[in-house]
Design a protein around this motif. Structure first.
Motif, PDB file in Angstrom:
ATOM      1  N   UNK A   1       0.699  -1.083   0.146  1.00 17.73           N
ATOM      2  CA  UNK A   1      -0.307  -0.047  -0.120  1.00 17.73           C
ATOM      3  C   UNK A   1       0.492   1.429   0.315  1.00 17.73           C
ATOM      4  N   UNK A   2       2.153   1.041   0.090  1.00 22.10           N
ATOM      5  CA  UNK A   2       3.101   2.322   0.292  1.00 22.10           C
ATOM      6  C   UNK A   2       3.753   2.665  -0.269  1.00 22.10           C
ATOM      7  N   UNK A   3       4.074   1.382  -0.992  1.00 21.36           N
ATOM      8  CA  UNK A   3       5.646   1.401  -1.873  1.00 21.36           C
ATOM      9  C   UNK A   3       5.307   2.147  -2.474  1.00 21.36           C
ATOM     10  N   UNK A   4       5.158   3.040  -3.442  1.00 24.31           N
ATOM     11  CA  UNK A   4       5.067   4.819  -4.230  1.00 24.31           C
ATOM     12  C   UNK A   4       4.851   5.136  -3.795  1.00 24.31           C
TER      13      UNK A   4
ATOM     14  N   UNK B   1      10.884  -6.384   0.717  1.00 23.85           N
ATOM     15  CA  UNK B   1       9.827  -6.802   1.397  1.00 23.85           C
ATOM     16  C   UNK B   1       8.621  -7.733   0.777  1.00 23.85           C
ATOM     17  N   UNK B   2       8.640  -7.293  -0.261  1.00 25.11           N
ATOM     18  CA  UNK B   2       7.348  -8.200  -1.158  1.00 25.11           C
ATOM     19  C   UNK B   2       7.844  -9.589  -1.408  1.00 25.11           C
ATOM     20  N   UNK B   3       8.870  -9.557  -1.836  1.00 27.36           N
ATOM     21  CA  UNK B   3       9.784 -10.809  -2.935  1.00 27.36           C
ATOM     22  C   UNK B   3      10.287 -11.707  -1.725  1.00 27.36           C
ATOM     23  N   UNK B   4       9.980 -11.071  -0.160  1.00 23.70           N
ATOM     24  CA  UNK B   4      11.062 -12.020   0.337  1.00 23.70           C
ATOM     25  C   UNK B   4       9.695 -12.620   1.061  1.00 23.70           C
ATOM     26  N   UNK B   5       7.932 -12.196   0.908  1.00 22.40           N
ATOM     27  CA  UNK B   5       7.068 -12.730   1.853  1.00 22.40           C
ATOM     28  C   UNK B   5       6.861 -13.409   0.969  1.00 22.40           C
ATOM     29  N   UNK B   6       6.331 -13.544  -0.714  1.00 28.41           N
ATOM     30  CA  UNK B   6       6.285 -13.924  -1.420  1.00 28.41           C
ATOM     31  C   UNK B   6       6.972 -15.456  -1.689  1.00 28.41           C
TER      32      UNK B   6
ATOM     33  N   UNK C   1      -1.558 -12.235  -6.064  1.00 32.10           N
ATOM     34  CA  UNK C   1      -1.741 -11.791  -7.409  1.00 32.10           C
ATOM     35  C   UNK C   1      -1.280 -10.670  -7.106  1.00 32.10           C
ATOM     36  N   UNK C   2      -1.436  -9.998  -5.973  1.00 34.65           N
ATOM     37  CA  UNK C   2      -1.280  -8.534  -5.750  1.00 34.65           C
ATOM     38  C   UNK C   2       0.123  -8.121  -5.665  1.00 34.65           C
TER      39      UNK C   2
END
Length: 738
Positions: free
Chosen positions: A514-517, A543-548, A562-563
């Motif tokens: 939600x805040x990455x931009x 952060x997003x990559x490690x969550x995936x 997918x989001x």
């Protein structure tokens, strides 16, 4: 070789006449009669007990020490004000040279004073009980929050002056000093101790005199405590001074502590004064009887640390002060550090520097909560005479995560598990908007108010002296990348992630998406305008990559998978398009300032954002390695973080090269060298050059000046972290066949 008479040295400008003397006797000579100036930041060792830490100068002065915890007010801060900051010095009264080293595989520091007359050794440590099994007696011993300084004459004779001059509450509070009877001495003659009392804290200075067993006919040295008035230098209470005339075999151990407020002797309500007097008399008799029978040594062998307390009813955190006790404290402390560092699995090159860095990082851990401080010191300048003087005695999520990453690589998983417990507690108490603080106090608090101490001069006049840190409420979005990388590695090599903790992680990644931009203030904690910093965007991608990766490898439920994928890929494209400077062929500092070079982008291959052989990264790396005069950031194989003249950061002033960036550059060269082998020799040279700037005991500061002087807070955890990582990857790469 000795020369007699007059040596004349001729050159084109002058003739110099010198009184001759043996060269070895004048080299590195310290004359105590000279006015003592500031000791360079690099000329210090660090000791600690996982609660707090103390800096010890090369000439034997405690220069920085906060009691009882890392973030408590200082009682010694001479490194920030040479006159009134407070100190605990042990110094010969005749000219001497000095050497300093750690005892093998430990954080016990030894300083030696050498003179033609004799040699004196000072051993400094903060006691640690050994880590044993939960059922063992040793594991039940309390941690004694003492500062122990053992002074021993090794050869000949040498007069030594001891001064204990506390300056309470950052030298803001007054105190009174008394010399009173010491009731913690179990037998022998009546002995005195010094008691320092301020409004919120008291300290006492006790001692034990001794002589080695093979010192025939030598008696323990006499110790006399005298009050010393230092008010002319700005002190707010009397100090204590001791002049020791030590001869070979004699030693005195000084113990500085916060005295217990009440010794209960096993009673819930405490003992009456009459009962304490009776106990004291009975104890004196019983111990002198034991001593005559030779059973004191037998008792010491059974359990020298606790035998006094257990047999005589004293509180376990206030045992009788005996020579057996202090000897045992030294033994158990050295064993603690040796047994801890022996768990290391590192077998690569530069092992001595790597293990010393690990021992330094261990000193930054606050054991009660698992928090990791960025540095145990505060307000040491990034540029002599400058204004960039910050307090790092808090737990930054970024620094802590990198620290645990380094320790995990070396096989230390307990520390990772403890820190993750600390951080998951913070995740359970996030800010209302779902965000985390960039830093927390070592106790988990969010407030770390920044205050300027105008009464302190600052190291070599570098003002202002700051406590607290105004960046505590900054928005620095990169922290989520470092934290998620730490969580990912922690569950991989340490304790597996439970479902409830996964839900916390999942919410955190949702927040990041939600805040990455949004813009932020970056890893460099700028104090002006928020921007879309490249480093922050890369770490948000992490952060997003490690969550995936966690969801995939552990088959954990991920409703927004997918989001997350779409956000990660979009962020990657944005970085490649908006941070790239097409003209200069390098990644810029931010989307807004692509013409500004920033060494933080060296992190890209280190976190697997892109491979180091990618043409865009190689071009950026080569640009950074140019000299500042040619548009780069590298000078004498040391790397600046950015050009402070081109990038406004709201702070002002100048700074030195950043050790962190230099070591990131070494690792980037190493990773690029896996494809282009010609880069590996450059990585080795750069790393070997950097090791030359470690101090005499292998410790790092934050920055290095153009003249090679250590700058910034010491010991700097981030520097030791990146040293370990650079050595690990460089050694592993070099071991592979070409």
């Amino acid at each position: 070789m000795q020369y007699h008479g007059v040596l004349r040295v001729f050159n084109s400008f002058s003739i110099i006449s010198l009184q001759t003397r043996s060269y070895k006797r004048t080299m590195n000579l310290i004359n105590p009669r000279d006015e003592r100036d500031y000791i360079p930041i690099a000329d210090h060792g660090l000791i600690g007990n996982l609660r707090t830490a103390a800096l010890v100068s090369l000439d034997g002065s405690i220069e920085s020490y906060c009691v009882p915890n890392f973030d408590s007010p200082s009682i010694f801060a001479r490194i920030l004000d040479k006159d009134k900051g407070g100190h605990f010095s042990i110094t010969p009264t005749v000219p001497f040279s000095t050497r300093q080293n750690y005892l093998p595989s430990s954080n016990v520091l030894q300083t030696k004073y050498m003179n033609d007359m004799g040699v004196v050794s000072v051993t400094d440590f903060l006691p640690r009980p050994r880590k044993d099994s939960p059922t063992s007696q040793a594991s039940k011993k309390p941690l004694l929050p003492w500062l122990v300084r053992r002074v021993e004459c090794i050869r000949g004779t040498l007069p030594v002056l001891v001064q204990c001059a506390p300056a309470f509450n950052y030298a803001r509070s007054s105190h009174i000093t008394s010399i009173i009877d010491d009731d913690s001495i179990p037998f022998g003659s009546h002995q005195k101790k010094a008691l320092f009392e301020s409004d919120n804290l008291s300290l006492d200075l006790r001692y034990v005199s001794d002589c080695s067993k093979d010192s025939d006919g030598i008696q323990p040295p006499e110790v006399t405590l005298d009050l010393l008035d230092l008010s002319a230098k700005g002190h707010k209470g009397p100090a204590v001074q001791i002049l020791l005339e030590l001869q070979e075999g004699q030693c005195v151990t000084f113990v500085l502590r916060t005295p217990p407020t009440e010794v209960t002797h096993g009673k819930a309500g405490g003992a009456t004064p009459q009962e304490r007097d009776e106990e004291k008399e009975r104890t004196k008799f019983e111990y002198s009887e034991e001593q005559r029978q030779g059973s004191a040594e037998v008792a010491a062998e059974r359990d020298p640390v606790m035998v006094s307390a257990l047999l005589k009813g004293r509180a376990m955190d206030d045992p009788f002060l005996t020579k057996e006790l202090v000897s045992s404290l030294l033994h158990t402390t050295t064993r603690y550090w040796y047994e801890w560092i022996s768990q290391s699995t590192y077998t690569g090159s530069w092992k001595e520097s790597v293990l010393r860095s690990a021992l330094a990082l261990k000193l930054l851990i606050f054991e009660p909560t698992g928090a990791v401080v960025a540095s145990p010191t505060f307000s040491l300048p990034e540029y002599i005479g400058g204004v960039r003087n910050w307090d790092y005695r808090a737990s930054w999520i970024r620094d802590s995560s990198f620290t645990l990453y380094a320790l995990i690589r070396l096989g230390f998983t307990d520390e990772a598990n403890s820190y993750l417990e600390f951080i998951f507690e913070r995740l359970r108490n996030k800010n209302p908007d779902g965000s985390l603080q960039i830093m927390y106090t070592i106790h988990g608090g969010k407030e770390f108010e920044e205050i300027e101490l105008e009464h302190l001069d600052g190291h070599k006049g570098s003002k202002p002296v700051r406590i607290g840190n105004g960046a505590a409420d900054h928005i620095q979005l990169d922290i989520y990348g470092e934290l998620m990388d730490c969580i990912y590695l922690g569950q991989k090599f340490g304790k597996p992630l439970g479902y409830d903790d996964w839900l916390l992680v999942r919410d955190l990644v949702d927040y990041v998406v939600g805040v990455c931009k949004q813009p932020d203030l970056s890893i460099w904690e700028v104090r002006d305008t928020m921007r879309n910093f490249t480093y922050s965007k890369v770490m948000l991608w992490v952060a997003i990559d490690r969550g995936l990766r966690l969801a995939e490898k552990r088959s954990l439920p991920c409703p927004n998978r997918f989001k997350w994928l779409a956000a990660r890929d979009e962020l990657y494209e944005d970085i490649m398009n908006k941070s790239w400077n097409k003209e200069g062929q390098f990644f810029g500092q931010s989307y807004e300032d692509t013409d500004v070079l920033d060494a933080a982008v060296l992190i890209m291959p280190l976190v697997f954002f892109m491979h180091a052989s990618d043409p865009r990264f190689v071009s950026t790396l080569k640009r950074i390695m140019k000299s500042p005069e040619k548009g780069g950031l590298t000078s004498n194989n040391l790397v600046y973080r950015y050009d402070v003249r081109k990038s406004a950061d709201g702070v002002g002033g100048e700074e030195g090269t950043f050790c962190l960036c230099t070591l990131w550059c070494v690792e980037a060269l190493t990773r690029a060298g896996q494809v282009d082998k010609t880069l590996l020799p450059k990585a080795v040279t750069m790393f070997e050059d950097f090791l030359l700037y470690l101090n005499h005991v292998g410790l790092c500061t934050e920055e290095i000046s153009d003249a090679g002087e250590a700058l910034g807070n010491a010991v700097q955890g981030f520097t030791h972290v990146t040293l370990i990582s650079a050595a690990y990857n460089l050694s592993r790469t070099l071991s592979k066949p070409y």
